[in-house]
Structures are given as structure tokens and as C-alpha cells.
Motif scaffolding. Structure first.
Motif, short mmCIF file in Angstrom:
data_model
loop_
_atom_site.label_atom_id
_atom_site.label_comp_id
_atom_site.label_asym_id
_atom_site.label_seq_id
_atom_site.Cartn_x
_atom_site.Cartn_y
_atom_site.Cartn_z
N ALA A 99 0.83 -1.20 0.00
CA ALA A 99 0.00 0.00 0.00
C ALA A 99 0.86 1.25 0.00
CB ALA A 99 -0.91 0.00 1.22
N THR B 127 0.36 5.85 -0.38
CA THR B 127 -0.60 6.94 -0.21
C THR B 127 -0.54 7.86 -1.42
OG1 THR B 127 -0.38 6.86 2.20
CG2 THR B 127 -1.30 8.87 1.25
N ALA C 247 -7.08 -0.45 1.93
CA ALA C 247 -6.70 0.37 0.78
C ALA C 247 -7.58 0.05 -0.42
CB ALA C 247 -5.24 0.15 0.43
N LYS D 279 -5.18 5.70 0.97
CA LYS D 279 -4.33 4.53 0.82
C LYS D 279 -4.75 3.73 -0.39
CE LYS D 279 -4.89 2.59 4.82
NZ LYS D 279 -4.72 1.62 5.94
#
Length: 353
Positions: free
Chosen positions: A2, A4, A41, A73
Motif C-alpha cells: 500500500a 498513499t 486500501a 491509501k
């Protein structure tokens, strides 16, 4: 892994299978995100312009936006645009309770129209059902809902009309669908009543001969009059029995125990048999009312489109009738809510077709 991304770099997929998002559930998810953060996410794919398109998780994306967050995310997946991305989104949503039957039907239909096997041969409905862990009937019923007029599709989406009743309505001509909708709205039918009413309309639509007016002979007229009188007399006798039952219901328990003594068990069985027979009769008369109402509103006797499911719902309808006869109308209503609306509890990893 994951990472951002800025919300401004992520955009919804205009062709994703979800069209309707329950506002209340979005608010609940927004509040959860504000308190706990985004727990899972979303999946995105990289676009040629450098932005990212959602593959799975638009509901989470919308709630995250509502929460006022400027980042989100994501898991970046290597999925090409088009039908493969669409299938992946369907795989995430198909077992969610808030994906509507109409959305499912459109999704299955799109996959049938656009996807193929690896050798380029077209997919069959059986292939789609197997890919999503659904029965063949389940998929066909939802695809049949695409034959509903828009006004009824909207009510199915909002949850006002259930899948089984909607499927039965979908077999009617557009004019008869409108007539059923008007009757449903005017009478405030329960889901079970609507299912059986739509069934009666379909049966009469399929049998135009039912509307042929034949001149009766004098003997036939007398026979009909006698039958009408006898049937009404039976109901009048049941009304008199009801008065006796009311009298028993007002009798103190001690008095009943003394009066019936060792016959209490047998007499209770007697009442159970009578109650069941009355319930069966009530159900049959209710069906007759649906039949009579249907006869009044049928607009066209033109044959309906072929039934995609080869009438599996007819067998289920028979089960509902049996259930209602055995345990009362409530049981039929419960059965209506349960049949045809369930899929596999867990969707396995979707293999490429």
C-alpha cells in the motif's frame, strides 16, 4: 504494497459496476473513517496521463472524500482498462448486500457481451455464473431484471420491490408492468402479495383464451349459479363456526379443563386441523382475489418474452404456496424474502476467462 496518493490524483472508473450508493451507509463509512481511518486500501490502476483510476473501492473512495481527507491509501495493480478491470470490480462487489440486483444484472450482461475465453470464443451464461460462484438460475434471474421498465427498476434499486417479485414482473409486457406497478402502489401490497399477483397476471397474459367470452347454455348457467351459491354458503358456515370458536376462546381455562377432561389432547388436535384447513382456504381465496384483480388489469395478451430460467421460479412459487398453506401467510412472506437472493458466502479468487 500500500502507498498513499493525493485524492486529486485518483478518479472513479466511469464504467464500474456500481451505480447506486446508499447515502446512509456512505455516511456510516465516512464516520468510521474519521474515527479509525481507512482500514482497507482501494485498488487503482495507473493511467497514461499519470493519474490513477479506481479498480476496486469506489465506495471507500467516496466516503474518504466525504470525510474531508486529501490523501488515500491505495494498492496499485497491473490491470488493463476495459473488461478485465470491470470483472475485478464485479468480483469485489458481487457479494455485497448493497450491490443492487439491477447492477448485478447489468454487470453479468456486460461481461457476456464484451469478454471472451482465452481462445476468443464467446462466454456462456454458465461461464459467468461459475466465475462468480453463483448458480445459473441466480445469474439469469438478475439478467432478466433488465427487461423491467425503468420505473420498476428504480424501485428494485431502492429495495421497495424484491428480486423474486421483480423477476415475475419482468416477464410481463411493458404495459402490464405499468399496470402492476400502479396496482401495487395503490393497494400497498406486501412483497408476497405482489409476487403472487404478478404471477397471476403472467398466467393470464400467457393464456389469451381465458378472456374469450363464450355463450353459456341454460344448463351451464344453472350449474354456475349453483356453484356460486354453494361456495358462498360454505363461507357463511365458516363464519358461524368462527362465532363458536370465539365462544370457546372466552371460556375460562378451568372450565375447559373440567369440561374436556381426558379429551383435551384430542380436542386440541381437532382445533389444529380446523385451523390449518381454514388457513388453506384463506390462502386459496386470496389467490383467487389476485387472479380476479389480474384479470381486470391485464392490458395485453401478447406473449411475454421467453423465460430465461425455464420457469424455476414456478417450482419455488409452488414451495411458497405449500409453506403458506402449512404454516400461514407469514411463512410464505419469509420464504419469498429468502429465495433467489442468496449467493455463495465467499467469492473465490476470480480466474481470468
Amino acid at each position: 504494497m500500500a502507498k498513499t496518493l493525493k485524492m486529486s490524483k485518483v478518479r472513479p472508473n466511469p464504467n464500474q459496476p456500481r451505480e447506486y450508493f446508499d447515502p446512509e451507509k456512505l455516511i456510516e463509512l465516512r464516520d468510521s473513517i474519521r474515527e479509525h481511518g481507512l482500514m482497507t486500501a482501494i485498488e487503482v490502476r495507473r493511467c497514461d496521463d499519470g493519474d490513477y483510476e479506481i479498480v476496486m473501492g469506489e465506495r471507500r473512495y467516496r466516503a474518504n472524500e466525504m470525510a474531508g481527507n486529501t490523501t488515500i491509501k491505495v494498492e496499485i495493480v497491473d490491470v488493463p482498462a476495459g473488461i478485465k478491470s470491470f470483472r475485478r470490480a464485479m468480483a469485489e462487489n458481487v457479494n455485497r448486500h448493497d450491490m443492487t440486483p439491477i447492477e448485478e444484472g447489468k454487470g453479468y450482461q456486460r461481461i457476456l457481451d464484451e469478454d471472451t475465453h482465452e481462445d476468443g470464443t464467446p462466454l456462456a451464461v454458465e461461464d459467468v455464473a461459475a466465475a462468480f460462484g453463483k448458480t445459473l438460475k441466480y445469474v439469469k434471474v438478475r439478467m432478466a431484471l433488465l427487461d423491467l421498465i425503468p420505473e420498476i427498476q428504480e424501485r428494485v434499486t431502492l429495495g421497495n420491490i424484491g428480486t423474486q417479485a421483480a423477476h415475475r414482473i419482468s416477464e410481463l409486457t411493458p404495459d402490464n408492468q405499468r399496470a402492476v406497478l400502479k396496482k401495487w402502489a395503490a393497494d400497498g401490497m406486501t412483497e408476497n402479495e405482489l409476487l403472487h399477483f404478478a404471477h397471476q397476471v403472467r398466467e393470464q397474459q400467457r393464456q389469451p383464451s381465458m378472456f374469450d367470452v363464450e355463450e353459456l347454455t341454460d344448463d351451464e348457467k344453472q350449474e354456475r349459479i349453483a356453484t356460486q351459491k354453494a361456495t358462498r354458503n360454505k363461507l357463511d358456515q365458516i363464519e358461524r363456526i368462527r362465532a363458536l370458536a370465539d365462544e370457546l376462546a372466552r371460556t375460562p381455562v378451568d372450565d375447559l379443563a373440567d369440561a374436556l377432561g381426558g379429551e383435551l389432547g384430542a380436542r386440541l388436535d381437532q382445533l389444529e386441523r380446523a385451523a390449518k384447513s381454514i388457513q388453506d382456504a384463506k390462502f386459496q381465496v386470496r389467490q383467487a382475489k389476485a387472479h380476479a384483480d389480474a384479470r381486470q388489469i391485464v392490458v395485453s395478451n401478447a406473449a411475454a418474452r421467453p423465460d430465461l430460467t425455464a420457469d424455476p421460479i414456478d417450482a419455488e412459487l409452488a414451495e411458497l404456496i405449500t409453506a403458506a398453506s402449512a404454516t400461514g401467510e407469514g411463512a410464505a412472506g419469509d420464504a419469498t424474502a429468502k429465495t433467489g437472493d442468496t449467493g455463495s458466502a465467499e467469492l473465490p479468487e476470480l480466474a481470468a476467462a
